[in-house]
Write a protein that holds these residues in place. Sequence first.
Motif, mmCIF file in Angstrom:
data_model
loop_
_atom_site.group_PDB
_atom_site.id
_atom_site.type_symbol
_atom_site.label_atom_id
_atom_site.label_comp_id
_atom_site.label_asym_id
_atom_site.label_seq_id
_atom_site.Cartn_x
_atom_site.Cartn_y
_atom_site.Cartn_z
ATOM 1 N N GLU A 5 0.831 -1.203 0.000
ATOM 2 C CA GLU A 5 0.000 0.000 0.000
ATOM 3 C C GLU A 5 0.869 1.259 0.000
ATOM 4 O OE1 GLU A 5 -2.496 -0.464 3.379
ATOM 5 O OE2 GLU A 5 -3.846 -1.913 2.388
ATOM 6 N N LEU A 6 1.953 1.257 0.793
ATOM 7 C CA LEU A 6 2.840 2.415 0.820
ATOM 8 C C LEU A 6 3.546 2.571 -0.528
ATOM 9 C CD1 LEU A 6 4.225 4.782 2.161
ATOM 10 C CD2 LEU A 6 5.838 3.185 3.230
ATOM 11 N N MET A 7 3.963 1.475 -1.123
ATOM 12 C CA MET A 7 4.583 1.547 -2.448
ATOM 13 C C MET A 7 3.631 2.199 -3.457
ATOM 14 S SD MET A 7 6.484 -2.095 -3.011
ATOM 15 C CE MET A 7 7.528 -2.838 -1.772
ATOM 16 N N ALA A 8 2.380 1.824 -3.392
ATOM 17 C CA ALA A 8 1.391 2.383 -4.318
ATOM 18 C C ALA A 8 1.231 3.889 -4.105
ATOM 19 C CB ALA A 8 0.052 1.673 -4.142
ATOM 20 N N VAL A 9 1.269 4.315 -2.846
ATOM 21 C CA VAL A 9 1.155 5.738 -2.536
ATOM 22 C C VAL A 9 2.377 6.494 -3.072
ATOM 23 C CG1 VAL A 9 1.128 7.441 -0.678
ATOM 24 C CG2 VAL A 9 -0.331 5.429 -0.535
ATOM 25 N N LEU A 10 3.564 5.945 -2.855
ATOM 26 C CA LEU A 10 4.780 6.585 -3.345
ATOM 27 C C LEU A 10 4.781 6.659 -4.874
ATOM 28 C CD1 LEU A 10 7.505 4.980 -1.030
ATOM 29 C CD2 LEU A 10 6.488 7.256 -0.835
ATOM 30 N N GLU A 11 4.285 5.635 -5.503
ATOM 31 C CA GLU A 11 4.218 5.611 -6.965
ATOM 32 C C GLU A 11 3.275 6.689 -7.483
ATOM 33 O OE1 GLU A 11 5.358 4.543 -10.573
ATOM 34 O OE2 GLU A 11 5.980 3.242 -8.918
ATOM 35 N N THR A 12 2.174 6.873 -6.779
ATOM 36 C CA THR A 12 1.161 7.836 -7.223
ATOM 37 C C THR A 12 1.531 9.270 -6.864
ATOM 38 O OG1 THR A 12 -0.571 6.164 -6.988
ATOM 39 C CG2 THR A 12 -1.268 8.468 -7.058
ATOM 40 N N GLU A 13 1.900 9.474 -5.607
ATOM 41 C CA GLU A 13 2.162 10.827 -5.110
ATOM 42 C C GLU A 13 3.551 11.340 -5.464
ATOM 43 O OE1 GLU A 13 -0.016 12.796 -3.679
ATOM 44 O OE2 GLU A 13 -1.615 11.288 -3.677
ATOM 45 N N GLN A 14 4.523 10.425 -5.560
ATOM 46 C CA GLN A 14 5.917 10.763 -5.877
ATOM 47 C C GLN A 14 6.497 11.789 -4.901
ATOM 48 O OE1 GLN A 14 6.598 11.544 -10.054
ATOM 49 N NE2 GLN A 14 5.169 9.963 -10.700
ATOM 50 N N ARG A 15 6.154 11.630 -3.626
ATOM 51 C CA ARG A 15 6.665 12.490 -2.559
ATOM 52 C C ARG A 15 6.384 11.801 -1.231
ATOM 53 N NH1 ARG A 15 2.403 15.946 -0.364
ATOM 54 N NH2 ARG A 15 0.402 15.408 -1.317
ATOM 55 N N ILE A 16 7.018 12.289 -0.157
ATOM 56 C CA ILE A 16 6.778 11.683 1.152
ATOM 57 C C ILE A 16 6.108 12.640 2.130
ATOM 58 C CG2 ILE A 16 8.770 10.144 0.840
ATOM 59 C CD1 ILE A 16 10.110 11.823 3.127
ATOM 60 N N ASP A 17 5.985 13.922 1.783
ATOM 61 C CA ASP A 17 5.285 14.849 2.682
ATOM 62 C C ASP A 17 3.777 14.725 2.448
ATOM 63 O OD1 ASP A 17 5.568 15.962 0.171
ATOM 64 O OD2 ASP A 17 5.917 17.993 0.885
ATOM 65 N N LEU A 18 3.270 13.551 2.782
ATOM 66 C CA LEU A 18 1.886 13.200 2.480
ATOM 67 C C LEU A 18 0.881 13.898 3.381
ATOM 68 C CD1 LEU A 18 2.606 9.391 2.044
ATOM 69 C CD2 LEU A 18 2.357 11.088 0.221
ATOM 70 N N HIS A 19 1.370 14.589 4.419
ATOM 71 C CA HIS A 19 0.479 15.323 5.316
ATOM 72 C C HIS A 19 0.013 16.629 4.693
ATOM 73 C CE1 HIS A 19 4.452 17.020 5.874
ATOM 74 N NE2 HIS A 19 3.930 18.072 6.494
ATOM 75 N N PHE A 43 12.738 1.962 2.922
ATOM 76 C CA PHE A 43 11.539 2.383 3.646
ATOM 77 C C PHE A 43 11.021 1.185 4.436
ATOM 78 C CE2 PHE A 43 11.914 5.414 0.249
ATOM 79 C CZ PHE A 43 11.385 6.591 0.739
ATOM 80 N N GLY A 44 10.355 1.458 5.545
ATOM 81 C CA GLY A 44 9.832 0.375 6.366
ATOM 82 C C GLY A 44 8.435 0.657 6.856
ATOM 83 N N VAL A 45 7.696 -0.410 7.104
ATOM 84 C CA VAL A 45 6.325 -0.318 7.608
ATOM 85 C C VAL A 45 6.164 -1.295 8.762
ATOM 86 C CG1 VAL A 45 3.898 -0.711 7.066
ATOM 87 C CG2 VAL A 45 5.366 0.396 5.390
ATOM 88 N N MET A 46 5.515 -0.856 9.821
ATOM 89 C CA MET A 46 5.177 -1.740 10.942
ATOM 90 C C MET A 46 3.680 -1.682 11.196
ATOM 91 S SD MET A 46 6.260 -1.477 14.990
ATOM 92 C CE MET A 46 7.926 -2.117 14.792
ATOM 93 N N VAL A 47 3.084 -2.842 11.372
ATOM 94 C CA VAL A 47 1.695 -2.934 11.817
ATOM 95 C C VAL A 47 1.743 -3.287 13.305
ATOM 96 C CG1 VAL A 47 -0.495 -4.149 11.576
ATOM 97 C CG2 VAL A 47 0.886 -3.630 9.545
ATOM 98 N N ALA A 48 1.073 -2.503 14.125
ATOM 99 C CA ALA A 48 1.151 -2.685 15.577
ATOM 100 C C ALA A 48 -0.229 -2.505 16.210
ATOM 101 C CB ALA A 48 2.140 -1.682 16.171
#
Length: 225
Positions: A5-19, A43-48
Amino acid sequence: RACLELMAVLETEQRIDLHLPAAQADDRFATSWLFGPARGKMFGVMVAKDGDGRIRTLRAFSGQYCGVWQVPGWVGPVFDLAAFHRVHDAEEREIKALGNKIAEQEHGSPEREQLVAARKMKSRRLMADIHALYRLRNFSGQVAGLQDVFPAGMGIPTGTGDCCAPKLLQHAVENGLVPLGMAEFYWGRENASASRQHGRLYSSCRAKCYPILGFMLCGLDNSWR
């Protein structure tokens, strides 16, 4: 799934300041530079799970992003950022100034050799001071410095503690979260050794992460109960 899901967001938005809305995006946080000479980044993702049983998804990038340690929406470094700047900034300027003076000297001259030695000493002292800022925490409530958890006699590689996994685990401990799963992937142009490829998942690095993750994971079994 959270990584994809994060990869898809990076591919679409092409940035990390998603806020921020796209119109207010900061050029520093574009992903385009990851595909240039600077090459890519992990990049890393944790589900907690939090104390109320709600599922949380955390994300982190390794090291700094375009010279910035903290970006809203991403887990920050494992050290106190204000303390880092107090220790680092002035010394780094002096080290760079020495580098400029070295470049002005003739190769092999006594003056150049003295400046090189002075810069090396300053760099080593600065690295030791920076390493002292890292206070790793685990799920048993213990706190330790890098020098406490690295095997005796083993040098501490530059960048230890700055990878995604330590950042994510530290944030989980400090915020009372129980990790359920974690994954890391590489995004951008392959690294110089071609050991990291765009869009592929990788395990934590052996040189920097393996020696400290054992300590950071202590007590996690009790957290699941």
